[in-house]
Structures are given as structure tokens and as C-alpha cells.
Design a protein around this motif. Sequence first.
Motif, PDB file in Angstrom:
ATOM      1  N   GLU A  92      30.196  75.615  52.587  1.00 45.16           N
ATOM      2  CA  GLU A  92      31.594  76.471  52.729  1.00 45.16           C
ATOM      3  C   GLU A  92      32.125  76.651  51.193  1.00 45.16           C
ATOM      4  OE1 GLU A  92      35.592  75.891  55.222  1.00 45.16           O
ATOM      5  OE2 GLU A  92      34.927  74.212  54.419  1.00 45.16           O
ATOM      6  N   LEU A  93      31.696  75.825  50.284  1.00 48.82           N
ATOM      7  CA  LEU A  93      32.454  75.992  48.814  1.00 48.82           C
ATOM      8  C   LEU A  93      31.637  77.438  48.323  1.00 48.82           C
ATOM      9  CD1 LEU A  93      34.107  75.423  46.448  1.00 48.82           C
ATOM     10  CD2 LEU A  93      31.975  73.655  45.815  1.00 48.82           C
ATOM     11  N   SER A  94      30.461  77.654  48.655  1.00 41.22           N
ATOM     12  CA  SER A  94      29.635  78.570  48.022  1.00 41.22           C
ATOM     13  C   SER A  94      30.104  80.104  48.654  1.00 41.22           C
ATOM     14  CB  SER A  94      28.101  78.515  48.426  1.00 41.22           C
ATOM     15  OG  SER A  94      28.054  78.859  49.952  1.00 41.22           O
ATOM     16  N   GLY A  95      30.870  80.033  49.811  1.00 36.05           N
ATOM     17  CA  GLY A  95      31.460  81.371  50.407  1.00 36.05           C
ATOM     18  C   GLY A  95      32.791  81.500  49.582  1.00 36.05           C
ATOM     19  N   PHE A  96      33.451  80.683  48.927  1.00 39.69           N
ATOM     20  CA  PHE A  96      34.740  80.755  48.211  1.00 39.69           C
ATOM     21  C   PHE A  96      34.770  81.149  47.054  1.00 39.69           C
ATOM     22  CE2 PHE A  96      36.447  77.503  51.579  1.00 39.69           C
ATOM     23  CZ  PHE A  96      36.782  78.637  52.464  1.00 39.69           C
ATOM     24  N   VAL A  97      33.467  80.842  46.170  1.00 39.47           N
ATOM     25  CA  VAL A  97      33.213  80.811  44.879  1.00 39.47           C
ATOM     26  C   VAL A  97      32.754  82.302  44.552  1.00 39.47           C
ATOM     27  CG1 VAL A  97      31.812  80.495  43.000  1.00 39.47           C
ATOM     28  CG2 VAL A  97      32.646  78.425  44.305  1.00 39.47           C
ATOM     29  N   THR A  98      33.762  82.975  43.549  1.00 41.65           N
ATOM     30  CA  THR A  98      33.301  84.283  43.098  1.00 41.65           C
ATOM     31  C   THR A  98      32.329  84.291  42.291  1.00 41.65           C
ATOM     32  OG1 THR A  98      35.067  84.190  41.527  1.00 41.65           O
ATOM     33  CG2 THR A  98      35.841  84.901  43.652  1.00 41.65           C
ATOM     34  N   ASP A  99      31.974  83.394  41.591  1.00 41.71           N
ATOM     35  CA  ASP A  99      30.831  83.663  40.501  1.00 41.71           C
ATOM     36  C   ASP A  99      29.519  83.470  41.319  1.00 41.71           C
ATOM     37  OD1 ASP A  99      28.572  83.150  38.818  1.00 41.71           O
ATOM     38  OD2 ASP A  99      29.846  82.105  37.420  1.00 41.71           O
ATOM     39  N   LYS A 100      28.725  84.757  41.544  1.00 47.59           N
ATOM     40  CA  LYS A 100      27.699  84.715  42.388  1.00 47.59           C
ATOM     41  C   LYS A 100      26.726  84.002  42.090  1.00 47.59           C
ATOM     42  CE  LYS A 100      28.418  89.598  43.918  1.00 47.59           C
ATOM     43  NZ  LYS A 100      27.951  91.064  44.005  1.00 47.59           N
ATOM     44  N   VAL A 101      26.541  83.738  40.928  1.00 50.06           N
ATOM     45  CA  VAL A 101      25.317  82.822  40.345  1.00 50.06           C
ATOM     46  C   VAL A 101      25.604  81.259  40.768  1.00 50.06           C
ATOM     47  CG1 VAL A 101      24.102  81.878  38.221  1.00 50.06           C
ATOM     48  CG2 VAL A 101      24.530  84.213  38.368  1.00 50.06           C
ATOM     49  N   LYS A 102      26.917  80.736  40.403  1.00 47.54           N
ATOM     50  CA  LYS A 102      27.253  79.390  41.066  1.00 47.54           C
ATOM     51  C   LYS A 102      27.427  79.398  42.522  1.00 47.54           C
ATOM     52  CE  LYS A 102      30.148  75.719  39.207  1.00 47.54           C
ATOM     53  NZ  LYS A 102      31.303  75.370  38.441  1.00 47.54           N
ATOM     54  N   ALA A 103      27.686  80.537  43.239  1.00 51.28           N
ATOM     55  CA  ALA A 103      27.799  80.458  44.555  1.00 51.28           C
ATOM     56  C   ALA A 103      26.411  80.269  45.093  1.00 51.28           C
ATOM     57  CB  ALA A 103      28.357  81.891  45.134  1.00 51.28           C
ATOM     58  N   GLU A 104      25.404  80.934  44.804  1.00 51.18           N
ATOM     59  CA  GLU A 104      23.913  80.736  45.015  1.00 51.18           C
ATOM     60  C   GLU A 104      23.593  79.108  44.555  1.00 51.18           C
ATOM     61  OE1 GLU A 104      20.418  81.052  46.723  1.00 51.18           O
ATOM     62  OE2 GLU A 104      22.283  82.442  46.899  1.00 51.18           O
ATOM     63  N   TYR A 105      23.890  78.812  43.467  1.00 47.87           N
ATOM     64  CA  TYR A 105      23.372  77.540  43.202  1.00 47.87           C
ATOM     65  C   TYR A 105      23.978  76.504  44.031  1.00 47.87           C
ATOM     66  CZ  TYR A 105      23.854  73.086  40.533  1.00 47.87           C
ATOM     67  OH  TYR A 105      23.912  71.712  40.201  1.00 47.87           O
ATOM     68  N   TYR A 106      25.273  76.653  44.594  1.00 49.80           N
ATOM     69  CA  TYR A 106      25.691  75.691  45.636  1.00 49.80           C
ATOM     70  C   TYR A 106      24.815  75.626  46.721  1.00 49.80           C
ATOM     71  CZ  TYR A 106      29.746  74.592  42.577  1.00 49.80           C
ATOM     72  OH  TYR A 106      30.801  74.185  41.331  1.00 49.80           O
ATOM     73  N   ARG A 107      24.874  77.145  47.416  1.00 46.33           N
ATOM     74  CA  ARG A 107      24.119  77.204  48.460  1.00 46.33           C
ATOM     75  C   ARG A 107      22.790  76.831  48.367  1.00 46.33           C
ATOM     76  NH1 ARG A 107      24.719  82.242  48.537  1.00 46.33           N
ATOM     77  NH2 ARG A 107      26.938  82.304  49.432  1.00 46.33           N
ATOM     78  N   LYS A 108      22.029  76.883  47.256  1.00 44.89           N
ATOM     79  CA  LYS A 108      20.637  76.342  47.196  1.00 44.89           C
ATOM     80  C   LYS A 108      20.376  74.789  47.352  1.00 44.89           C
ATOM     81  CE  LYS A 108      16.360  77.093  44.397  1.00 44.89           C
ATOM     82  NZ  LYS A 108      15.949  75.709  44.114  1.00 44.89           N
ATOM     83  N   GLN A 109      21.459  74.045  46.608  1.00 41.36           N
ATOM     84  CA  GLN A 109      21.637  72.773  46.426  1.00 41.36           C
ATOM     85  C   GLN A 109      21.809  72.272  47.816  1.00 41.36           C
ATOM     86  OE1 GLN A 109      21.293  70.499  43.662  1.00 41.36           O
ATOM     87  NE2 GLN A 109      20.477  72.280  42.678  1.00 41.36           N
ATOM     88  N   ALA A 110      22.526  72.924  48.635  1.00 44.58           N
ATOM     89  CA  ALA A 110      22.761  72.424  50.005  1.00 44.58           C
ATOM     90  C   ALA A 110      21.744  72.400  50.785  1.00 44.58           C
ATOM     91  CB  ALA A 110      24.128  73.209  50.737  1.00 44.58           C
ATOM     92  N   ILE A 111      20.918  73.610  50.752  1.00 42.68           N
ATOM     93  CA  ILE A 111      19.953  73.752  51.506  1.00 42.68           C
ATOM     94  C   ILE A 111      18.658  72.745  51.188  1.00 42.68           C
ATOM     95  CG2 ILE A 111      17.988  75.390  52.113  1.00 42.68           C
ATOM     96  CD1 ILE A 111      19.995  77.907  51.699  1.00 42.68           C
ATOM     97  N   GLU A 112      18.537  72.580  50.060  1.00 41.12           N
ATOM     98  CA  GLU A 112      17.465  71.686  49.403  1.00 41.12           C
ATOM     99  C   GLU A 112      17.963  70.187  50.032  1.00 41.12           C
ATOM    100  OE1 GLU A 112      17.418  72.113  45.325  1.00 41.12           O
ATOM    101  OE2 GLU A 112      16.087  73.776  45.386  1.00 41.12           O
ATOM    102  N   MET A 113      19.253  69.970  49.933  1.00 39.91           N
ATOM    103  CA  MET A 113      19.787  68.740  50.701  1.00 39.91           C
ATOM    104  C   MET A 113      19.207  68.699  52.193  1.00 39.91           C
ATOM    105  SD  MET A 113      23.488  68.373  48.976  1.00 39.91           S
ATOM    106  CE  MET A 113      23.664  68.338  47.304  1.00 39.91           C
ATOM    107  N   LEU A 114      19.433  69.697  52.926  1.00 37.83           N
ATOM    108  CA  LEU A 114      19.209  69.671  54.339  1.00 37.83           C
ATOM    109  C   LEU A 114      17.855  69.713  54.638  1.00 37.83           C
ATOM    110  CD1 LEU A 114      21.941  72.282  55.569  1.00 37.83           C
ATOM    111  CD2 LEU A 114      21.768  69.681  56.021  1.00 37.83           C
ATOM    112  N   ALA A 115      17.002  70.359  53.708  1.00 35.23           N
ATOM    113  CA  ALA A 115      15.612  70.322  53.927  1.00 35.23           C
ATOM    114  C   ALA A 115      15.021  68.875  53.806  1.00 35.23           C
ATOM    115  CB  ALA A 115      14.632  71.343  52.946  1.00 35.23           C
ATOM    116  N   VAL A 116      15.390  68.186  52.830  1.00 32.06           N
ATOM    117  CA  VAL A 116      15.054  66.960  52.825  1.00 32.06           C
ATOM    118  C   VAL A 116      15.509  65.937  53.965  1.00 32.06           C
ATOM    119  CG1 VAL A 116      15.130  64.553  51.440  1.00 32.06           C
ATOM    120  CG2 VAL A 116      14.787  66.980  50.274  1.00 32.06           C
ATOM    121  N   LEU A 117      16.802  66.201  54.365  1.00 33.38           N
ATOM    122  CA  LEU A 117      17.159  65.399  55.599  1.00 33.38           C
ATOM    123  C   LEU A 117      16.375  65.705  56.910  1.00 33.38           C
ATOM    124  CD1 LEU A 117      21.095  65.560  55.009  1.00 33.38           C
ATOM    125  CD2 LEU A 117      19.723  63.590  54.740  1.00 33.38           C
ATOM    126  N   SER A 118      15.778  66.830  56.698  1.00 39.30           N
ATOM    127  CA  SER A 118      15.205  67.481  57.956  1.00 39.30           C
ATOM    128  C   SER A 118      13.490  66.954  57.761  1.00 39.30           C
ATOM    129  CB  SER A 118      15.374  68.937  58.068  1.00 39.30           C
ATOM    130  OG  SER A 118      16.607  69.274  58.156  1.00 39.30           O
TER     131      SER A 118
END
Length: 396
Positions: A320-346
Motif C-alpha cells: 500500500e505504501l508503494s502506491g502513495f510514495v511519489t519517488d518512483k525509485v523508492k516506491a519500486e523498492y518498497y514493492r520489491k521488498q514486499a514481493i520478496e517477503m511474500l515469495a519467501v512466505l510462499s
Amino acid sequence: MRNLVIKASVLSILLLTLQTAYAQFKPAEAIKYCAVQAEKTLAAAPADTLNNLPRSINHDKTSWHYVNYNDWCSGFWPGILWNLYEATHDEKWKIAADKYTRELAPLAVHSGFDHDLGFMVFNSFGNGYRLTKDPAYKAVILKSADSLATLFNPKVGTILSWPSQVKKMGWPHNTIIDNMINLELLFWASKNGGGQRLYDIAVKHAETTMQNHFRPDYSAYHVVVYDTVTGKKIKGVTHQGYADNSMWARGQSWAIYGFTMCYRETKKPDFLDFAQKVADVYLRRLPADHIPYWDFDDPAIPNAPRDASAAAVTASALLELSGFVTDKVKAEYYRKQAIEMLAVLSSPQYQGGNVNSAFLLHSTGHHPAGSEIDASIIYADYYYLEALLRLKNLKY
């Protein structure tokens, strides 16, 4: 030198495993897995409606420990069922969700007994109303919001979390970081007939928490104790973390999630900025596999228990936070971190699979009390599925 070579080799294997998990991760498949696991839980549910809400499975057990509607975790199971209905549009999930949700109806007439009304009511009735617009659900939400608001102390500027701890622990007005999640109930109610007062209480609680609940590095105290007369902060302590000055993993995840939600509901820039600050300290200190130890400062690390629940909460918040952050680099960083967490949990290491009917293994509930350590816990499953749905809606 030999030890360094071994450590480097282990790290290389770990990183390769993570890359493989990330590349193979598909949220739609993970959601199907959740549905299969939930089918098992539904099939095994007791007929007793007084204690039929799954809460946890200890690491040495294979069946759920069940609780009744008074337990703070009571809303997560009906919330899971509503989310599965949203994901699949299968009426069987709607029927089951409605059944378990209605068991929580007595919460609406409880007078300000605990801050956890948000967890209990909004995850159940809130998701139900979002998907069905049933007016009976709305009535329960509004009554519960009014009840939660009675715990607000205007002198302090926060909601009292644990009335039971006032005398027991000598904590005159105590507020825990978990309480940030319960503000969503107040925000929603304020916009759906509850009035401006509920909105103002939620904002004030978040602002006071932002000022008093964090150390200079933006790590959170679990509990802050206030003087009820002066409203001033007395001290920051822990109840479920390793120490008063340690960073309890799930507590930090509540902060990330809570301030992100507060920005969504208010659009106040301070909340967005703060959500990033509390997220960044969490991410900087994560182990290489993206799943935190139960407390970042436990001296037993790397032999300390992990907390998959904190990872699930954080993954959902970061998406959710990645959708609010206007800095595209940081938004992508948050999104990638979340996906990596979910990949490990999966991955097989964290999935219940053939071990039990929960979605996830390896969560930690109340470590100092020796409760629910290395267990499957219902709120880990709830936020894991919520995160999967958020990702699916973002990418697929």
C-alpha cells in the motif's frame, strides 16, 4: 578464514534460493493455496459456536486452538473468509464468512473494554460490509467505533489500550503500538455516519503516538505509559518484546501498517513521511531472507525464533505504501521488498502445507510469556492473504 568461507557459501546459497523463489512466485497460485488450506480448517471446525474461531497451532500440534468472540484474534478468521470470497467470488466463502462474522455481534454492546475492537470488528464486519453492504454489519461497526472512542483520553491524546493493566502493572494510561491498526475502525465510522469526532480522535491518537512512541532511529516502543492528569509521557516499555529498548518485530510492523493507513485516510503528508521512516529502519535491519527474528535485538540471534506474522503485516503495508510514495525509485523498492517477503512466505519453508491447515508456519506470539512460539497464528494468515490480494490487484 575457513569460517568466513563457510558463511559466504551459506549466504550465496540463501541468495540463490531467494532469487529462485522470487522468480517462481505467483500470487494467484498462492491465493489458491490459501483456499485449499482454509477448506481444511472449515472442514475441521467444531460445531460449538462458543469456541470455534481458530487462533493458533503450536509447533508440536496439528490442529487449531479455538477461541470465542471475546478473544482479540476473533475477527481474523471471518476476515480471511471474506477475503477468499473477494478473491474467488465463490458463494461458499460468503456463507461461511457471514456465519462466523455474526458470532461477533455481541462486541457491539461491550462498553470500551479493550482497544482490540478494531481488529475484532473491522476485519470481520468491516470486510463483510465492504463486500455486501449489509446494513446489519454497518450498525455493528458504528456501535463498536463509539465503544472504542470511550477509551480516548483527551488530556493524553491517545486511546487507552489495556484497562486491565492500569492497576495490574501500574500503568495509569497505557497505549500500545498495536493500537494504530484499530484507528481504521474510527476513520471508517467517521465517514459513514459516526461523525467528525471519531475522525479527530483517530488523528490525535496517531499524532500523539508519532511524537512519543519512537526512539531517535524511529524504532517503536511497544507500550508508552502516560500520566492521566498531566497527559505527559512517563516512560516507554515493552510487554511482548525482548527489552524496553529493543525493536519488537511485530510492533514495528504495526507502525508501518498503521501510519500508511493513516495517510490513506487523511492525506496528511506527515503520516506518509513517518510511515517511510518506520519502514526504513525495519528494512535496514532485516536478515537476508526478509523474514525478521521475533525481536531485532534478541541476543540469541541467529538462533532466535522468526516471526512470519510480522513479515506478512509488513508486506501488506509496503504494497500500500508503494502506491502513495511519489519517488518512483523508492516506491519500486518498497514493492520489491514486499514481493520478496511474500515469495519467501510462499516457499515450502514457511507454508503449512502438509504440516497443518494454516497458511503459514513460524510465527511468534508472546515470546516473554512462552506463548505461541514458532507457531501458526491466525493473524499471520490474515495479513498474508491480504498482501497477496493487494499484490494481485497491483500487478496481475
